[in-house]
Structure formats: C-alpha cells, structure tokens
Design a protein around this motif. Sequence first.
Motif, mmCIF file in Angstrom:
data_model
loop_
_atom_site.group_PDB
_atom_site.id
_atom_site.type_symbol
_atom_site.label_atom_id
_atom_site.label_comp_id
_atom_site.label_asym_id
_atom_site.label_seq_id
_atom_site.Cartn_x
_atom_site.Cartn_y
_atom_site.Cartn_z
ATOM 1 N N GLY A 1 43.402 42.872 40.249
ATOM 2 C CA GLY A 1 42.312 42.674 41.196
ATOM 3 C C GLY A 1 40.989 43.199 40.689
ATOM 4 O O GLY A 1 39.945 42.562 40.878
ATOM 5 N N ILE A 2 41.013 44.358 40.046
ATOM 6 C CA ILE A 2 39.770 44.934 39.506
ATOM 7 C C ILE A 2 39.219 44.052 38.387
ATOM 8 O O ILE A 2 38.005 43.821 38.296
ATOM 9 N N LEU A 3 40.102 43.552 37.525
ATOM 10 C CA LEU A 3 39.651 42.666 36.447
ATOM 11 C C LEU A 3 38.980 41.416 37.001
ATOM 12 O O LEU A 3 37.946 40.962 36.489
ATOM 13 N N VAL A 4 39.575 40.852 38.058
ATOM 14 C CA VAL A 4 39.055 39.610 38.632
ATOM 15 C C VAL A 4 37.806 39.862 39.475
ATOM 16 O O VAL A 4 36.789 39.184 39.329
ATOM 17 N N ALA A 5 37.873 40.868 40.377
ATOM 18 C CA ALA A 5 36.800 41.081 41.347
ATOM 19 C C ALA A 5 35.615 41.843 40.759
ATOM 20 O O ALA A 5 34.454 41.476 40.990
#
Length: 330
Positions: A123-127
């Motif tokens: 999620g951190i990589l994407v968001a």
Amino acid sequence: MTDTASSSVHTASPSPAAPAWRVNVMRRAFPIAVLLVLIVIFSLSSPRFLTVSNLLIVLQQGTVLLVAALGMTFVIMAGSIDLSVGSIVGLAALVAALASASMGAAAIVPAIAVGALAGAVNGILVAKGKVPSFIATMGAMVVYRGVLLFFTRGAPISIDDDGFLSAYADRSFGIPHSVMIGLGLAVVTYVILNRTVFGREVRAIGGGERVAILTGIRAARTKIVMYVLLGALCGIAGLLQGARAMAATAQLGEGLELDVIAAVVVGGTPLTGGVGSIFGTVIGVLIITLLSNGMNMAGVDPYLQNIIKGSVLICAVFATIDRQKIGIIK
C-alpha cells in the motif's frame, strides 16, 4: 422553435446511459447464469457432483480462494491490482507453521500480522511511492516468494500441534471449521464494504480518484488500509491452507493470485473499478471452484482445464467491463 430544440435536447440526453444500464444488468446476471449452467452441465456429466459430500469438498476447496478474494474485491474495486497475494499466503502459512508449535491455535495472530505488514508495504509503495500497483505488487510477489524460499530452503515445515489442527482443520456438525471462518469473513467484509465510510471511499476512488480527492477523501490513506486488509485476509488464508495441508511449503500459494483475480472479475467486479459486491465475489469463487471440481470429476484433460478457465475469465471481462472507463485501469 426554441422549445422544439430544447425538447429535442432533453429527449436525446438519456441515450448515453443506456449502454451503462445494459452493462450493469450484464454484470449482475452473468455470474449467476454461469453458475447455473455449470451446475446443470456437471450434474448431468456425473451423478456424484450434487452429493452433499462433494459440495462440502467444494466449499472446503474454495475457502482459501474465498478469503483472499474478499480482500482483493476492495483493491480491484478501487481500480488497482495485487499480484503478490499468492506469495503472502505462502509466507503467512510459514509463519503459522513455525508459531503453531508454541502458540497452538493462537498462531493466527502472527499469521495475520505478517500478512498485514506485507499488505502495508504494498500500500505504501502504491499510495505514497506512486508506483503503479501492477509493477509494485509484481515486484513484491517475487520478494515475498524469495523470503519464503530463503527460510524454508525448499523443505516443507510440518504442522503437528493438535490444538492448531483441531481449531482450523477439524469439523463441527459435519461442517469444516475453515468453511465457517470463510463464511464469517464474507459477512464481515460485506458489512465493511456496505456499511462503513471506508467502503464508500473505496467505491469513490474506483469511480474517479481525482474527484474523490476533491471531495475530501484521503485517497492515499484509504489505499494503504485496503492493502493492509487484503494482506490480513491473505494471512488468514495462508493459515487455513497450512492447516489443511498440515505443512507449509515453498510452493504454497503459487498461482493463487490468478484464481483470486479471476474469481473477483467473474463475480462482476470489473477491473475498471468503482462497482462490485461481496456477494458477486462469493459467486465468482463458487464458479472457479466448481469449474475445477466438475472438470476433474468429468475427467477433463488437466491441460484443457486451463484453457477453459482462461476462456471463462475472458468472457467475464468482455461481458462486464465498462468500456467508457477502460482508460483508467492502473
């Protein structure tokens, strides 16, 4: 003259909505129609297909797929994707196997924790990192599988604790505990999607992320939470798969991501995002599981089975995708 022109404008305006209406009806009707057709075909091809024992086998076989697909529904509904679910399931099974000797049934806690952590990284990589979800999770898939291989060295980790196995692999009233857990999670995710602010935010982001941000939705936070939710559910799926196999192996969960995505899409949640349902995902899981079970009972060639599965997925996408939004898949 002006009234006539105005009247013609008002008369013509509803027409663009007609294709969307047809797509919506097709999206809801297609999974149920496919499920009914499969039941009829396989019940005619094998008298054992509709027996209670076989239906319980189908439910047990589909539980791991269902639990992971419930989380994937949120991600696809938001217009994203996650290709690392199979690796997360395998990693969670490893953690559960290692923890079961000392923690017993409580090994579900570290299994969920490692799944949620892996989901948080995605999620951190994407968001926050703005990495396209396809690329970010494809890389994560390789990394998580590599971690699993590093710790197992290719050797299976057996699960022997009676408390762990009785909690997740035994039956009560003839129904496997794993099936009860899967159905319970389906109810929980249904409530989350349809009765919480988070569920509405996921739909809004899938419908149009820029518009959602302008309305005050914190899209980055919502994306991280939905990936954490998916990771936690994959942790439970890994635990259930490990309990069923009584071991964690380096190959556990390989290829599961394809079946998970297929189940969600066949169930009527389009890759374009914005719409979908937990009920549809449950139907999609039944379709994928019945398809495999029925073809095995009918003696269909294993290589031909992959062709049939792929064809069903393509038909589902063709029938349910909203082509007006095809440019926003990310």
